[in-house]
Scaffold this active site. Structure first.
Site, mmCIF file in Angstrom:
data_model
loop_
_atom_site.group_PDB
_atom_site.id
_atom_site.type_symbol
_atom_site.label_atom_id
_atom_site.label_comp_id
_atom_site.label_asym_id
_atom_site.label_seq_id
_atom_site.Cartn_x
_atom_site.Cartn_y
_atom_site.Cartn_z
ATOM 1 N N CYS A 201 0.840 -1.207 0.000
ATOM 2 C CA CYS A 201 0.000 0.000 0.000
ATOM 3 C C CYS A 201 0.867 1.245 0.000
ATOM 4 O O CYS A 201 1.360 1.681 1.041
ATOM 5 C CB CYS A 201 -0.932 -0.001 1.206
ATOM 6 S SG CYS A 201 -2.075 1.408 1.223
ATOM 7 N N CYS B 89 -0.620 4.109 2.034
ATOM 8 C CA CYS B 89 -0.444 3.912 3.483
ATOM 9 C C CYS B 89 0.974 4.232 3.932
ATOM 10 O O CYS B 89 1.186 4.867 4.975
ATOM 11 C CB CYS B 89 -0.756 2.466 3.856
ATOM 12 S SG CYS B 89 -2.350 1.840 3.299
ATOM 13 N N ASP B 90 1.967 3.770 3.173
ATOM 14 C CA ASP B 90 3.342 3.749 3.663
ATOM 15 C C ASP B 90 4.325 4.641 2.902
ATOM 16 O O ASP B 90 5.435 4.877 3.385
ATOM 17 C CB ASP B 90 3.880 2.307 3.614
ATOM 18 C CG ASP B 90 3.077 1.359 4.483
ATOM 19 O OD1 ASP B 90 2.510 1.825 5.487
ATOM 20 O OD2 ASP B 90 3.004 0.164 4.161
#
Length: 354
Positions: free
Chosen positions: A173, A176-177
C-alpha cells in the site's frame, strides 16, 4: 448450536468491523464479533486478527491521530493483558501504528459491550432466517443480521525474502506507507502493470528519488491515460520483461536492493532500492460465504444499493475492503462499518426485532 439468536453478528477485525461494532453496541444491538483465529494458515496469508492494518507500521493518514507520544494513552486505555498482538509501545514520538490503532478501536468496541470471539467463521447458511454461522472451534451461531467485514488480503509474490522484509521495506500500500521517512528521497520499486501499479508508482514519485516499475510483459495493462502518465514521468523507469527473484536487505536497514531476471534474455541484475511495493491485486476474504451473496467480477461482495451497505441477501451487509475495490483505506472502511451498523439497526427496527 446455541438457541440464542443474536441481533447482529460481525465477521472481521479491521477498521470496518470495529467501527460497525462500536455503532452497533451503542445502539444496544449487543453485537458479537468473530475476529479470526490465531492459526498458522491465517498468519501465512495475512488474515490474523486485527486485519491488514495490523501488518503496517506508522499510519499517518487516519484522522485524529497526529504524531506524538502515545504510550501513556494506550497504557491508560487498554489493560496490559488486553493489548492484543501489540509490540512494545515506544516512548518516542511517532504516528500511531497499525497495531496500536486496531487495539484502540477493538478496546473502544469492548468498552460499549461488544462480545468478541477469537475464531474463524468457516461456513454460513444464508438461505433462511435466522442466518446460521459455523465457526472453526466454537460451533454454530444464529443471527437476524450479519455484517461481513472480512477485508481483502493483498497478493504477494510468495518469495521467502519478500516475507522476511514485510514492514521493513516491503509493502502492498503506497498510500499507506509511501510517505514514511525510510522511503523519502530513496529509489523505490513497484511490481505490476495495471492501473493500481501505475497509480502506486505515480504516487510514490512525490517522495522517491526514482521509481522502478517492474513489468513482466512488454506492455502495461493499465488504461491509456495511466500508461501515458507512467511512460512520460521523468521519475518512473519501466523495466519491461522483468521479474523479482529475491528481495535483498540488511537486518537494521531493511530492504536495500532487488535481484531481478529479464525473462526473455534470462539475464539477472540487481537494482538498489529502499522499498518494494506490490500492486498485483487483492483477494477478498469471502470463501465462507460460498457465493450465497452476489459477487462482482473481481470477487468482491457487491453492494446492491447506492450509498447503502446492502448485499443481495436482505439482512446481510458488507463493509470495508471485502466490498470496496477502489478506495481501500482505513478511514473509508471505518465509514462503511458505521453505515453497515446503522443499516442493520434500521432493518431490525423495521421488523420489530429491537
Amino acid at each position: 448450536m446455541t438457541d440464542k439468536v443474536e441481533k447482529t453478528i460481525i465477521i472481521g477485525s479491521g477498521p470496518a468491523a470495529w467501527s460497525a461494532a462500536i455503532y452497533a453496541a451503542r445502539a444496544q444491538l449487543e453485537p458479537l464479533v468473530f475476529e479470526g483465529a490465531m492459526t498458522e494458515e491465517n498468519r501465512q496469508q495475512g488474515t490474523l486478527p486485527l486485519g491488514q492494518l495490523a501488518l503496517t507500521t506508522e499510519v499517518e493518514n487516519y484522522a485524529g491521530f497526529p504524531s506524538g507520544n502515545l504510550k501513556a494513552f494506550i497504557d491508560s486505555a487498554i489493560d496490559s493483558e488486553q493489548q492484543y498482538l501489540l509490540p512494545p509501545v515506544s516512548d518516542e514520538e511517532h504516528a500511531v501504528t497499525g497495531p496500536e490503532l486496531m487495539n484502540l478501536m477493538r478496546q473502544q468496541a469492548r468498552n460499549f459491550g461488544t462480545r468478541i470471539i477469537t475464531d474463524d467463521v468457516v461456513d454460513t447458511n444464508l438461505a433462511g432466517k435466522p442466518f446460521e454461522i459455523d465457526t472453526l472451534a466454537n460451533g454454530k451461531f444464529r443471527c437476524h443480521t450479519l455484517i461481513v467485514a472480512t477485508g481483502a488480503r493483498a497478493n504477494y509474490l510468495g518469495l521467502p525474502s519478500e516475507d522476511a522484509y514485510k514492514n521493513r521495506g516491503v509493502s502492498a500500500c503506497a498510500v499507506c506507507d509511501g510517505a514514511l521517512p525510510r522511503f523519502r528521497n530513496k529509489p523505490l520499486a513497484v511490481v505490476g502493470g495495471g492501473d493500481s501499479a501505475v497509480e502506486e508508482a505515480t504516487f510514490l514519485t512525490k517522495f522517491a528519488s526514482k521509481v522502478y516499475l517492474i513489468v513482466r510483459r512488454n506492455e502495461l495493462r493499465a488504461s491509456k491515460i495511466m500508461q501515458e502518465r507512467a511512460l512520460n514521468h521523468e521519475k518512473i523507469d519501466i523495466l519491461w520483461h522483468h521479474e523479482v527473484l529475491e528481495v535483498l536487505g540488511e537486518e537494521k536497514k531493511g530492504v536495500t536492493a532487488l535481484k531481478l531476471i529479464q525473462n526473455q534474455e534470462k539475464t539477472e541484475k540487481t537494482v538498489d532500492i529502499s522499498g518494494l511495493f506490490l500492486a498485483i491485486g487483492h483477494t477478498p476474504n469471502t470463501t465462507f460465504l460460498r457465493d450465497q451473496v452476489e459477487i462482482t467480477n473481481k470477487g468482491y461482495v457487491k453492494w446492491t444499493a447506492a450509498a447503502r451497505t446492502y448485499t443481495s441477501v436482505e439482512g446481510v451487509f458488507a463493509a470495508g475492503d471485502v466490498a470496496d475495490d477502489y478506495y481501500r483505506q482505513a478511514i473509508t472502511s471505518a465509514g462503511t462499518g458505521c453505515m453497515a451498523a446503522l443499516d442493520a439497526e434500521r432493518l431490525l427496527a423495521e421488523h420489530g426485532l429491537i
